[in-house]
Design a protein around this motif. Sequence first.
Motif, PDB file in Angstrom:
ATOM      1  N   LYS A 101       0.837  -1.208   0.000  1.00  0.00           N
ATOM      2  CA  LYS A 101       0.000   0.000   0.000  1.00  0.00           C
ATOM      3  C   LYS A 101       0.872   1.258   0.000  1.00  0.00           C
ATOM      4  O   LYS A 101       0.612   2.201  -0.753  1.00  0.00           O
ATOM      5  N   ALA A 102       1.909   1.277   0.825  1.00  0.00           N
ATOM      6  CA  ALA A 102       2.808   2.432   0.891  1.00  0.00           C
ATOM      7  C   ALA A 102       3.538   2.624  -0.434  1.00  0.00           C
ATOM      8  O   ALA A 102       3.726   3.761  -0.888  1.00  0.00           O
ATOM      9  N   LEU A 131       3.291   5.929  -2.749  1.00  0.00           N
ATOM     10  CA  LEU A 131       4.490   6.724  -2.991  1.00  0.00           C
ATOM     11  C   LEU A 131       4.853   6.784  -4.466  1.00  0.00           C
ATOM     12  O   LEU A 131       5.237   7.843  -4.973  1.00  0.00           O
ATOM     13  N   THR A 189       5.874   2.808   5.699  1.00  0.00           N
ATOM     14  CA  THR A 189       6.080   3.970   4.835  1.00  0.00           C
ATOM     15  C   THR A 189       7.539   4.405   4.836  1.00  0.00           C
ATOM     16  O   THR A 189       8.082   4.782   3.796  1.00  0.00           O
ATOM     17  N   TRP A 199      10.245   4.199   1.695  1.00  0.00           N
ATOM     18  CA  TRP A 199      10.990   5.388   1.264  1.00  0.00           C
ATOM     19  C   TRP A 199      12.493   5.099   1.223  1.00  0.00           C
ATOM     20  O   TRP A 199      13.160   5.398   0.240  1.00  0.00           O
ATOM     21  N   ARG A 203       6.831  12.182  -3.065  1.00  0.00           N
ATOM     22  CA  ARG A 203       7.885  12.759  -2.240  1.00  0.00           C
ATOM     23  C   ARG A 203       9.185  12.768  -3.050  1.00  0.00           C
ATOM     24  O   ARG A 203       9.428  11.865  -3.836  1.00  0.00           O
TER      25      ARG A 203
END
Length: 103
Positions: free
Chosen positions: A11-12, A16, A43, A47, A93
């Motif tokens: 999901k993250a 992203l 998350t 990243w 991001r």
Amino acid sequence: MSTNRQRAIAKALTALLPLAPYADAEKIRTDAGARHLKTLPPTVAVWLATVAHVRHAHTDYEALLEDDYDRDSARFFVIDQINAALTRWRATRLLDPDDPDAG
């Protein structure tokens, strides 16, 4: 069968990097599930795995290291390349070049 953590990572990753190529997304998904990232929120793990993957697979980082740049200098010089890849993948991001810990 998928664990809660695996579902959270998936999901993250989708949130992203909505347009990441499948091969890159799968590598990032695997890396985000690595043991050394297990204590981090999904998350954050996604990243960190994303930045590391893009740095090593889509920039001149390795070549800079081979040319005797130190790790921090090499990371500094590839921030724009990392952000370009993230932008192509419509990342939500980007790295901040003014952040001393970026890269």
